[in-house]
Design an enzyme around this catalytic site. Structure first.
Site, PDB file in Angstrom:
ATOM      1  N   TYR A  68     -12.412  10.820   3.526  1.00  0.00           N
ATOM      2  CA  TYR A  68     -13.066   9.784   2.728  1.00  0.00           C
ATOM      3  C   TYR A  68     -13.283   8.486   3.497  1.00  0.00           C
ATOM      4  O   TYR A  68     -13.708   7.496   2.911  1.00  0.00           O
ATOM      5  CB  TYR A  68     -12.304   9.602   1.411  1.00  0.00           C
ATOM      6  CG  TYR A  68     -12.484  10.824   0.556  1.00  0.00           C
ATOM      7  CD1 TYR A  68     -13.519  10.912  -0.353  1.00  0.00           C
ATOM      8  CD2 TYR A  68     -11.678  11.956   0.731  1.00  0.00           C
ATOM      9  CE1 TYR A  68     -13.742  12.075  -1.096  1.00  0.00           C
ATOM     10  CE2 TYR A  68     -11.878  13.114   0.002  1.00  0.00           C
ATOM     11  CZ  TYR A  68     -12.920  13.165  -0.910  1.00  0.00           C
ATOM     12  OH  TYR A  68     -13.148  14.321  -1.622  1.00  0.00           O
TER      13      TYR A  68
ATOM     14  N   HIS B 188       0.807  -1.222   0.000  1.00  0.00           N
ATOM     15  CA  HIS B 188       0.000   0.000   0.000  1.00  0.00           C
ATOM     16  C   HIS B 188       0.842   1.275   0.000  1.00  0.00           C
ATOM     17  O   HIS B 188       0.736   2.118   0.889  1.00  0.00           O
ATOM     18  CB  HIS B 188      -0.947  -0.011   1.210  1.00  0.00           C
ATOM     19  CG  HIS B 188      -1.941  -1.116   1.192  1.00  0.00           C
ATOM     20  ND1 HIS B 188      -2.994  -1.186   2.084  1.00  0.00           N
ATOM     21  CD2 HIS B 188      -2.060  -2.230   0.416  1.00  0.00           C
ATOM     22  CE1 HIS B 188      -3.700  -2.284   1.848  1.00  0.00           C
ATOM     23  NE2 HIS B 188      -3.139  -2.929   0.827  1.00  0.00           N
TER      24      HIS B 188
ATOM     25  N   TYR C 204     -10.378  -9.511   4.998  1.00  0.00           N
ATOM     26  CA  TYR C 204     -10.066 -10.684   4.195  1.00  0.00           C
ATOM     27  C   TYR C 204     -10.424 -11.938   4.985  1.00  0.00           C
ATOM     28  O   TYR C 204     -10.031 -12.087   6.139  1.00  0.00           O
ATOM     29  CB  TYR C 204      -8.583 -10.694   3.818  1.00  0.00           C
ATOM     30  CG  TYR C 204      -8.226  -9.583   2.863  1.00  0.00           C
ATOM     31  CD1 TYR C 204      -8.609  -9.645   1.532  1.00  0.00           C
ATOM     32  CD2 TYR C 204      -7.525  -8.453   3.303  1.00  0.00           C
ATOM     33  CE1 TYR C 204      -8.298  -8.619   0.648  1.00  0.00           C
ATOM     34  CE2 TYR C 204      -7.210  -7.430   2.430  1.00  0.00           C
ATOM     35  CZ  TYR C 204      -7.604  -7.517   1.101  1.00  0.00           C
ATOM     36  OH  TYR C 204      -7.306  -6.497   0.236  1.00  0.00           O
TER      37      TYR C 204
END
Length: 370
Positions: free
Chosen positions: A254, A150, A265
């Site tokens: 956001y 990331h 996951y």
């Protein structure tokens, strides 16, 4: 049946590595898919030079020039050292708005730091023949950690000349996307020397980084400027579902990880889907498409695609075409390509150029059928 036949033809084309064009029937246009060049090591970003040649970054740390007919150069000298591991390496590219005069380019990369740590960084350099000179790092993520995930890494210039940089939460620091004292999970806005523009939303706050434009992001791997409004559109990976498209606005939150349409996951709730004060995505995908690369189509060569938004899919090997009504997405078409699409760029000839994320990565060209 048409979709099935397209998938078979395209799969054979990709597997064969053939240079001939393969037909591709889409909703608005019949196109040809051509392999322009191959032999790249997980190419990540493509940028067009004014003379029609292309700069292509490879995640392993190599930068090459590619001609319009697909011949690629030897690796350029002077590229900064990268930590090429996991999702890290040499990432995004952008040309200076005054490139024709100053020959400056910008590169994002995972910068190695002591103790096996790394961070997202951005360097600017002068393109001098087959070398980069005057290399200067203008941005470094405040935090360096031991993670291979990331990094974000997309670069795009605003019409006013500020550089927008996307970052990620590095996988293990999701809560920091909500913190303003660091750079994890942010859209960053800087001048070309790395300084914060005076009108950035958090300038003057002792508890915030002046470079931050927006926050609450997970892993932004797409950024593009809307050709009419000049707004910065971004997309980011959700966890398991919940990939998002947003219009990055100054000071807005956001939501990650407080809100998401994805889940842990293996299953499990993350936050909520909505919360007061947090921005809802303009568009989202469940299940995830693993978006990467994004461009607006503002050329005329492909009839019916004008002002559409094009997004690459790593997970499904697709090019996603999105029709817009003002700032709303009104229709989605998924176009089967058959390889992981890492970047999407519109060429000066009006064709669409795709980078495939593979050991033997390719440049694919989508152009109108004759």
């Amino acid at each position: 049946m048409k979709s099935t036949l397209n998938s078979i033809v395209l799969s054979l084309f990709v597997l064969s590595g053939a240079a001939q064009a393969a037909p591709l029937v889409t909703e608005k246009a019949t196109l040809e898919l051509t392999e322009l060049s191959q032999g790249f090591d997980h190419p990540w970003s493509l940028a067009f030079l004014p003379d029609g040649r292309m700069l292509v970054s490879e995640r392993s740390g190599t930068l090459r020039i590619v001609t319009g007919t697909g011949e690629k150069s030897a690796p350029l000298a002077g590229v900064p050292a990268v930590k090429a591991a996991g999702q890290g390496g040499l990432l995004g590219l952008a040309l200076d708005p005054d490139f024709a005069k100053n020959q400056l380019i910008y590169l994002s990369f995972s910068e190695p730091v002591e103790a096996d740590n790394s961070r997202t960084a951005v360097a600017k350099a002068r393109l001098s023949g087959t070398s980069l000179t005057d290399v200067q790092v203008i941005f470094r993520q405040a935090e360096a950690i031991n993670s291979q995930y990331h990094y974000g890494g997309r670069l795009v210039f605003s019409p006013q000349g500020e550089l927008f940089i996307t970052t990620g939460d590095r996988g293990s620091r999701r809560e920091d996307a909500q913190k303003l004292d660091g750079h994890f999970g942010k859209v960053i806005r800087v001048n070309t020397d790395g300084s914060a523009p005076k009108d950035n939303p958090f300038v003057g706050r002792a508890d915030a980084r002046a470079e931050i434009w927006s926050y609450g992001h997970r892993n932004l791997q797409g950024a593009a400027v809307h050709p009419q409004t000049g707004a910065i559109w971004t997309h980011e990976h959700g966890p398991q579902g919940g990939d998002e498209i947003n219009i990055a606005q100054a000071g807005k939150n956001y939501g990650w990880p407080l809100i998401t349409y994805g889940e842990e996951y293996g299953g499990g709730v993350i936050g909520q889907k909505r919360k007061s004060g947090l921005e809802q995505p303009l568009h989202y995908w469940v299940p995830s498409i693993a978006p990467s690369g994004m461009s607006f189509y503002s050329q005329n060569a492909i009839a019916g695609w004008q002002n559409n938004l094009l997004v690459g899919s790593l997970k499904f090997g697709q090019l996603v075409r999105l029709e817009l009504t003002a700032d709303k997405i009104s229709h989605e078409e998924r176009i089967r390509i058959g390889s992981r699409i890492r970047d999407v760029q519109v060429g000066p000839d009006g064709a669409v150029y795709l980078l495939t994320d593979e050991d033997n990565g390719k440049i694919l060209k989508l152009s109108p059928a004759n």
